[in-house]
Scaffold this motif. Sequence first.
Motif, PDB file in Angstrom:
ATOM      1  N   LYS A 101      32.599  38.676  45.752  1.00  0.00           N
ATOM      2  CA  LYS A 101      32.935  40.099  45.710  1.00  0.00           C
ATOM      3  C   LYS A 101      34.429  40.222  45.980  1.00  0.00           C
ATOM      4  O   LYS A 101      35.043  39.324  46.562  1.00  0.00           O
ATOM      5  CB  LYS A 101      32.129  40.880  46.733  1.00  0.00           C
ATOM      6  N   PRO A 102      35.036  41.314  45.532  1.00  0.00           N
ATOM      7  CA  PRO A 102      36.479  41.473  45.760  1.00  0.00           C
ATOM      8  C   PRO A 102      36.821  41.477  47.246  1.00  0.00           C
ATOM      9  O   PRO A 102      36.102  42.056  48.058  1.00  0.00           O
ATOM     10  CB  PRO A 102      36.789  42.840  45.129  1.00  0.00           C
TER      11      PRO A 102
ATOM     12  N   LEU B  55      34.805  29.407  47.877  1.00  0.00           N
ATOM     13  CA  LEU B  55      35.360  29.497  46.523  1.00  0.00           C
ATOM     14  C   LEU B  55      35.905  30.882  46.189  1.00  0.00           C
ATOM     15  O   LEU B  55      36.973  31.010  45.594  1.00  0.00           O
ATOM     16  CB  LEU B  55      34.293  29.081  45.508  1.00  0.00           C
ATOM     17  N   SER B  56      35.220  31.921  46.585  1.00  0.00           N
ATOM     18  CA  SER B  56      35.639  33.282  46.274  1.00  0.00           C
ATOM     19  C   SER B  56      37.052  33.574  46.768  1.00  0.00           C
ATOM     20  O   SER B  56      37.887  34.095  46.028  1.00  0.00           O
ATOM     21  CB  SER B  56      34.659  34.291  46.877  1.00  0.00           C
TER      22      SER B  56
ATOM     23  N   VAL C 126      39.438  31.433  47.515  1.00  0.00           N
ATOM     24  CA  VAL C 126      40.428  30.580  46.841  1.00  0.00           C
ATOM     25  C   VAL C 126      40.717  31.120  45.444  1.00  0.00           C
ATOM     26  O   VAL C 126      41.874  31.202  45.026  1.00  0.00           O
ATOM     27  CB  VAL C 126      39.948  29.110  46.783  1.00  0.00           C
ATOM     28  N   ILE C 127      39.682  31.516  44.717  1.00  0.00           N
ATOM     29  CA  ILE C 127      39.869  32.088  43.374  1.00  0.00           C
ATOM     30  C   ILE C 127      40.755  33.332  43.451  1.00  0.00           C
ATOM     31  O   ILE C 127      41.679  33.506  42.656  1.00  0.00           O
ATOM     32  CB  ILE C 127      38.508  32.442  42.736  1.00  0.00           C
ATOM     33  N   GLN C 128      40.489  34.192  44.416  1.00  0.00           N
ATOM     34  CA  GLN C 128      41.182  35.479  44.482  1.00  0.00           C
ATOM     35  C   GLN C 128      42.622  35.382  44.958  1.00  0.00           C
ATOM     36  O   GLN C 128      43.361  36.366  44.884  1.00  0.00           O
ATOM     37  CB  GLN C 128      40.377  36.444  45.351  1.00  0.00           C
ATOM     38  N   GLN C 129      43.073  34.223  45.386  1.00  0.00           N
ATOM     39  CA  GLN C 129      44.480  34.050  45.746  1.00  0.00           C
ATOM     40  C   GLN C 129      45.353  33.920  44.499  1.00  0.00           C
ATOM     41  O   GLN C 129      46.568  34.034  44.582  1.00  0.00           O
ATOM     42  CB  GLN C 129      44.648  32.836  46.653  1.00  0.00           C
ATOM     43  N   SER C 130      44.741  33.668  43.346  1.00  0.00           N
ATOM     44  CA  SER C 130      45.482  33.562  42.086  1.00  0.00           C
ATOM     45  C   SER C 130      45.479  34.908  41.372  1.00  0.00           C
ATOM     46  O   SER C 130      44.705  35.802  41.694  1.00  0.00           O
ATOM     47  CB  SER C 130      44.849  32.500  41.185  1.00  0.00           C
TER      48      SER C 130
ATOM     49  N   SER D  89      32.845  38.758  39.069  1.00  0.00           N
ATOM     50  CA  SER D  89      32.226  39.455  40.193  1.00  0.00           C
ATOM     51  C   SER D  89      33.230  39.698  41.320  1.00  0.00           C
ATOM     52  O   SER D  89      33.121  40.673  42.064  1.00  0.00           O
ATOM     53  CB  SER D  89      31.037  38.641  40.712  1.00  0.00           C
ATOM     54  N   CYS D  90      34.229  38.818  41.415  1.00  0.00           N
ATOM     55  CA  CYS D  90      35.301  38.977  42.405  1.00  0.00           C
ATOM     56  C   CYS D  90      36.351  39.998  41.959  1.00  0.00           C
ATOM     57  O   CYS D  90      37.268  40.305  42.710  1.00  0.00           O
ATOM     58  CB  CYS D  90      36.006  37.639  42.639  1.00  0.00           C
ATOM     59  N   GLY D  91      36.231  40.482  40.742  1.00  0.00           N
ATOM     60  CA  GLY D  91      37.198  41.444  40.220  1.00  0.00           C
ATOM     61  C   GLY D  91      38.436  40.788  39.628  1.00  0.00           C
ATOM     62  O   GLY D  91      39.456  41.450  39.440  1.00  0.00           O
ATOM     63  N   MET D  92      38.353  39.501  39.331  1.00  0.00           N
ATOM     64  CA  MET D  92      39.511  38.777  38.782  1.00  0.00           C
ATOM     65  C   MET D  92      39.728  39.119  37.316  1.00  0.00           C
ATOM     66  O   MET D  92      38.768  39.207  36.554  1.00  0.00           O
ATOM     67  CB  MET D  92      39.287  37.266  38.889  1.00  0.00           C
TER      68      MET D  92
END
Length: 170
Positions: A40-41, A114-115, A117-121, A142-145
């Motif tokens: 999630k974001p 993982l969520s 780490v992904i959202q740092q990009s 789903s994380c809003g990426m």
Amino acid sequence: AADKIIVTCNRDKKTVAKKYFIDENKIHIIPNYVNIDIFKPIINIEKQNGSIIFVGRLVRQKNLFNLLKSVEKVEQINELKIIGEGHLLEKLISISQNMKTKVTFLGRIPNDKLSSVIQQSDIFILPSLYEGMPKTLLEAMSCGMPCIGANSEGIKEIIKNKENGILCEH
């Protein structure tokens, strides 16, 4: 002999029907799920500007050699982060050492981490030549990426170009 067959995407449904001569009415699609308690974001997460991220196995199917060539052509990309393991790791590291763009190999990351780490990009990218129902893409969305994916089977079932992501050619 089965009453029903379950697959995760339309491509797999067509493949099973054709290969095994099975009536498509017996084949049902249940897409991959995403744990929205984890993916999630995250509000106010610190971004590493100019970075894109890939998550997956380091195999030919994922088209990572073309990804390395592509990031070199985009000045706004400061770093490509690659999460995953596979038999192409050493070759990818070797190629990346001669690149002007920084490439960071993060190995395997536990699913519960993982969520973040992904959202740092800034952008999630999946350049695969083909996919089934790519869970990493679903998790990133789903994380809003913002997501970029290859215009290939599996990915184009999820990304609708310029609506919920960008599709590009291999």
